[in-house]
Design a protein around this motif. Structure first.
Motif, PDB file in Angstrom:
ATOM      1  N   HIS A   1      15.654  -0.164   7.445  1.00  0.00           N
ATOM      2  CA  HIS A   1      16.264  -1.264   8.062  1.00  0.00           C
ATOM      3  C   HIS A   1      17.791  -1.672   7.982  1.00  0.00           C
ATOM      4  CE1 HIS A   1      16.126  -5.383   9.422  1.00  0.00           C
ATOM      5  NE2 HIS A   1      16.657  -5.730   8.391  1.00  0.00           N
ATOM      6  N   HIS A   2      18.054  -1.219   6.743  1.00  0.00           N
ATOM      7  CA  HIS A   2      19.571  -1.324   6.402  1.00  0.00           C
ATOM      8  C   HIS A   2      20.298  -0.249   7.452  1.00  0.00           C
ATOM      9  CE1 HIS A   2      22.838  -3.194   3.980  1.00  0.00           C
ATOM     10  NE2 HIS A   2      23.535  -1.951   4.002  1.00  0.00           N
ATOM     11  N   ARG A   3      20.030   0.771   7.286  1.00  0.00           N
ATOM     12  CA  ARG A   3      20.581   1.834   8.179  1.00  0.00           C
ATOM     13  C   ARG A   3      20.759   1.346   9.532  1.00  0.00           C
ATOM     14  NH1 ARG A   3      22.664   6.590   8.185  1.00  0.00           N
ATOM     15  NH2 ARG A   3      22.428   8.040   9.988  1.00  0.00           N
TER      16      ARG A   3
ATOM     17  N   ARG B   1      16.148   4.090  -3.141  1.00  0.00           N
ATOM     18  CA  ARG B   1      15.090   4.846  -2.740  1.00  0.00           C
ATOM     19  C   ARG B   1      14.690   6.059  -3.363  1.00  0.00           C
ATOM     20  NH1 ARG B   1      16.457   7.778   2.567  1.00  0.00           N
ATOM     21  NH2 ARG B   1      17.453   8.790   0.990  1.00  0.00           N
ATOM     22  N   ASP B   2      15.805   6.800  -3.606  1.00  0.00           N
ATOM     23  CA  ASP B   2      15.752   8.130  -4.402  1.00  0.00           C
ATOM     24  C   ASP B   2      15.096   7.946  -5.838  1.00  0.00           C
ATOM     25  OD1 ASP B   2      16.814   9.232  -2.250  1.00  0.00           O
ATOM     26  OD2 ASP B   2      18.891   9.607  -2.964  1.00  0.00           O
TER      27      ASP B   2
ATOM     28  N   TRP C   1      31.448   6.990   1.351  1.00  0.00           N
ATOM     29  CA  TRP C   1      29.979   6.568   1.369  1.00  0.00           C
ATOM     30  C   TRP C   1      29.488   7.769   2.438  1.00  0.00           C
ATOM     31  CZ3 TRP C   1      30.155   6.079   6.613  1.00  0.00           C
ATOM     32  CH2 TRP C   1      31.393   5.571   7.223  1.00  0.00           C
ATOM     33  N   TYR C   2      30.028   8.382   2.929  1.00  0.00           N
ATOM     34  CA  TYR C   2      29.691   9.223   4.316  1.00  0.00           C
ATOM     35  C   TYR C   2      28.819  10.331   3.741  1.00  0.00           C
ATOM     36  CZ  TYR C   2      29.589  12.231   8.424  1.00  0.00           C
ATOM     37  OH  TYR C   2      29.059  12.893   9.612  1.00  0.00           O
TER      38      TYR C   2
ATOM     39  N   LYS D   1      28.366   1.413   2.669  1.00  0.00           N
ATOM     40  CA  LYS D   1      28.485   1.295   1.059  1.00  0.00           C
ATOM     41  C   LYS D   1      27.181   0.562   0.538  1.00  0.00           C
ATOM     42  CE  LYS D   1      33.472   1.224   0.530  1.00  0.00           C
ATOM     43  NZ  LYS D   1      34.652   0.133   0.282  1.00  0.00           N
ATOM     44  N   GLU D   2      26.849  -0.263   1.166  1.00  0.00           N
ATOM     45  CA  GLU D   2      25.542  -0.960   0.690  1.00  0.00           C
ATOM     46  C   GLU D   2      24.311  -0.017   1.143  1.00  0.00           C
ATOM     47  OE1 GLU D   2      25.427  -4.444   2.885  1.00  0.00           O
ATOM     48  OE2 GLU D   2      26.868  -5.689   1.487  1.00  0.00           O
ATOM     49  N   GLU D   3      24.226   0.746   2.311  1.00  0.00           N
ATOM     50  CA  GLU D   3      23.289   1.781   2.385  1.00  0.00           C
ATOM     51  C   GLU D   3      23.076   2.889   1.480  1.00  0.00           C
ATOM     52  OE1 GLU D   3      22.459   5.147   5.906  1.00  0.00           O
ATOM     53  OE2 GLU D   3      24.054   3.650   6.407  1.00  0.00           O
ATOM     54  N   VAL D   4      24.293   3.230   0.695  1.00  0.00           N
ATOM     55  CA  VAL D   4      24.468   4.108  -0.090  1.00  0.00           C
ATOM     56  C   VAL D   4      23.586   3.758  -1.334  1.00  0.00           C
ATOM     57  CG1 VAL D   4      25.617   5.387  -1.877  1.00  0.00           C
ATOM     58  CG2 VAL D   4      26.599   5.345   0.432  1.00  0.00           C
TER      59      VAL D   4
END
Length: 672
Positions: A256-258, A186-187, A380-381, A177-180
């Motif tokens: 990094h988070h990914r 980023r976007d 989140w997927y 969820k944080e990666e989203v």
């Protein structure tokens, strides 16, 4: 004819039938002594015994088959065979005989109990007592069966397996969820940069000249206008630069988070594999347990019934021994007597269940339904898709081949590679060590380890350059950088092509995909180093166990650690710090033993059990031995750092110098 029947019966049934005959004789004798039942004063006791035997029925094949079935139901679980219904039948028969005696005599007799009658009663009582003594033994055996099966079920579930799975699932989902969020950031930042870049005008087409002094007014105006244009354009360049930096920083944060989420995914999948294994084990043992419970309960009820019947039978026997005036009173007490059977209660207990997870854990990681349930349906997927799922390790399959086929001969070493102080990577023929060639250069001079992958490429850790390189093992091409790794040391290659690297100064173990695009920490703690169960200090040599666990020379703690392959849970010390002086290189023998070089100038073999009782395999000519590799035939090849040589040591302890080299640290074998 009666005794021929006895010889075909189980012992308890034969004793019971014999006791019936003797008891009938005792009752007849007591009746005779009381002056009842035989008008002539003498009775044909053999005829009476025959009548009683026919009345009860000699044990036929049906009774024997019933006894066999009961015995067959119990014996597979280790319990003693139960006595069946013989005590109950004996109690009924004793009561019938005593009741008949009291009716025929009215409970009145003027004679003492004859000596032979007393002897027969005592024999009957001892027979019943002996059968009752077996009941606690049978109870204990059945309780042991229950306890053993409960232990089997409890053993299926490691401490906190379901709890750990749920925690790692939550941790991974939170990370995605944080990666989203990182992806959205980023976007946004990169879209801003793109918009500014697309709107960016070319530089102003004007010249500022060399000076504004002494020029005409028109020239000064032109200079001022151009300067203004340049200034405004520079502002847009600065804005673009800032947007680019923000985009780049956001992209790096996302990457990094990914990587962090990928590491958490592997931890979750490893814990889920453990739980799936625990659930499978639990279901198997609990099914067997539930199948046996009805049989054990039936045996328990039977023992309690037999104890009550046996105690009443002994009580009824006492009726024939008390004074005449007490017979009816004693008889009444026997009819209403209560016997405690609490000590024959079986404790069935509660098997440890892996919580509610087993109710839904019908599959395991990487199965289609599992991936859909755990990943694809999550909110989140779409913006944070997972990396490739890592299937659970399958247990080794035993070969079913039978016959006299000889086992395949071990693969032969055809060449060996080593690194030396000059930074060269050298390949030599195993048959002619003088036949050597340099196949790579510039790899630094310290802690350099090498390994060969399934594609006949040589991977080299470059400690000084903080890189991992890949070189053709035959020297047919250039070496290429695979990934940047801070101060790499020990190196191992997993069966799926992943490479595992010891980061010497970061005190962690890295695992990267074969392409080097996906790297994550699988052991140690980036935040701190030490001697804790999840900490490392200056890890050096590295090997993989048969199940994929990481075997790590924790050099700063003078020990060898075994850390779980899925990256979750504590590491186990398999060679303690007092067993070695300064361990360096390591490999794992086929039987699981740990082969370790010790800077005490020796090669040690430490048992797979983790007892730490290491034995010296070899110490001939070894000086500050470095990394090692074990050949299929059991020989250990060693890079002798201070002996300036490559050594080969056999299992019997004999060592030979294969090749002189300048401060070699790493060695690898090319197999035919």
């Amino acid at each position: 004819d009666f005794f021929s029947h006895c010889r075909t019966m189980p012992a308890s049934m034969a004793l019971g039938s014999l006791s019936r005959v003797l008891l009938a004789a005792a009752v007849a004798l007591r009746s005779t002594a009381a002056g009842h039942g035989c008008s002539s004063g003498a009775c044909d006791h053999s005829l009476l015994a025959t009548r009683v035997t026919h009345q009860m029925g000699a044990p036929g094949e049906g009774q024997l088959e019933s006894h066999r079935r009961h015995r067959k139901a119990v014996e597979p679980f280790g319990g003693a065979p139960h006595a069946g219904s013989s005590i109950e039948e004996m109690e009924a028969f004793v009561q019938e005989q005593v009741t008949g005696f009291l009716k025929s005599t009215g409970g009145v007799s003027t004679e003492a109990v004859p000596e032979n009658t007393s002897a027969i009663l005592n024999l009957t009582r001892r027979t019943i007592d002996g059968m009752l003594e077996d009941l606690p033994v049978q109870h204990k055996a059945d309780q042991s069966i229950i306890d053993a099966m409960l232990d089997l079920m409890s053993g299926c579930v490691g401490a906190g397996t379901a709890k750990q799975t749920n925690a790692s699932r939550t941790d991974h989902s939170k990370c995605r969820k944080e990666e989203v969020e990182r992806s959205d950031e980023r976007d946004v930042d990169c879209a801003k940069h793109k918009a500014l870049r697309d709107a960016m005008l070319p530089p102003p087409q004007c010249s500022l000249g060399t000076s504004a002094s002494g020029e005409s007014d028109d020239e000064k105006d032109e200079y001022r206008i151009c300067l203004h244009k340049m200034y405004n354009w520079t502002l847009t360049v600065h804005a673009l630069q800032k947007a680019y930096e923000e985009c780049d920083a956001a992209a790096n944060r996302h990457t990094h988070h990914r990587q962090t989420c990928s590491s958490k995914q592997e931890v979750f999948e490893g814990a889920a594999c453990d739980l799936a294994s625990a659930c499978s084990c639990y279901r198997s043992h609990s099914r067997a347990y539930l199948e046996q419970i009805p049989k054990l309960q039936l045996a328990e009820v039977s023992r309690k019934t037999e104890l009550r019947a046996g105690k009443r039978a002994i009580c009824f026997l006492g009726v024939l021994e008390v004074a005449d005036e007490l017979m009816n009173e004693t008889y009444s007490k026997c009819l209403s007597m209560e016997t405690s059977v609490a000590h024959l209660e079986l404790v069935y207990g509660n098997a440890s269940n892996p919580e509610d997870d087993c109710a839904v854990m019908s599959d395991k990681p990487c199965d289609g339904g599992w991936i859909s349930r755990e990943y694809e349906v999550q909110t989140w997927y779409a913006k944070a898709p997972t990396q490739d799922c890592r299937p659970c390790a399958e247990p080794p399959v035993e070969s079913s081949t039978t016959g006299t086929t000889s086992p395949a001969a071990p693969r032969e070493v055809v060449a060996f590679l080593y690194t030396q102080r000059s930074g060269d990577l050298v390949r030599c023929s195993a048959k002619d060590s003088a036949d050597c060639s340099i196949i790579g250069r510039g790899f630094g001079s310290t802690h350099t380890e090498i390994a060969i992958d399934a594609n006949s490429n040589c991977l080299v850790t470059d400690y000084a350059g903080s890189k991992l390189w890949r070189c053709p093992v035959d020297g047919s091409g250039e070496c290429v950088s695979v990934v940047d790794v801070p101060r790499p040391g020990g190196l191992a290659i997993a069966p799926n092509g992943d490479f595992v690297i010891a980061q010497h100064l970061n005190h962690v173990i890295w695992r990267c995909s074969a392409s080097g695009s996906d790297c994550r920490v699988v052991a140690g703690d980036l935040a701190s180093h030490g001697s804790g169960r999840r900490q490392l200090s200056h890890p050096q040599g590295l090997a993989l166990a048969a199940n994929g666990d990481y075997i790590i020379v924790d050099a700063g703690n003078w020990r060898v650690q075994r850390c779980p392959v899925h990256g979750a849970g504590d590491c186990t010390t398999v060679v303690p710090r007092d067993a070695l002086v300064w361990p360096y290189g390591i490999d794992v023998a086929p039987n699981g033993d740990y082969i370790v070089t010790d800077n005490e100038e020796s090669l040690q073999r430490c048992p797979a059990s983790g007892s730490g009782e290491c034995v010296t395999m070899a110490n001939q000519g070894l000086k500050n031995p470095g990394f090692i590799e074990m050949a299929p035939n059991g020989d250990v090849w060693i890079a002798g750092l201070d002996s300036n040589a490559i050594h080969r040591c056999s299992a019997d302890g004999g060592c030979v110098e294969v090749k002189s080299a300048t401060k070699p640290t790493g060695v690898a074998l090319v197999l035919g």
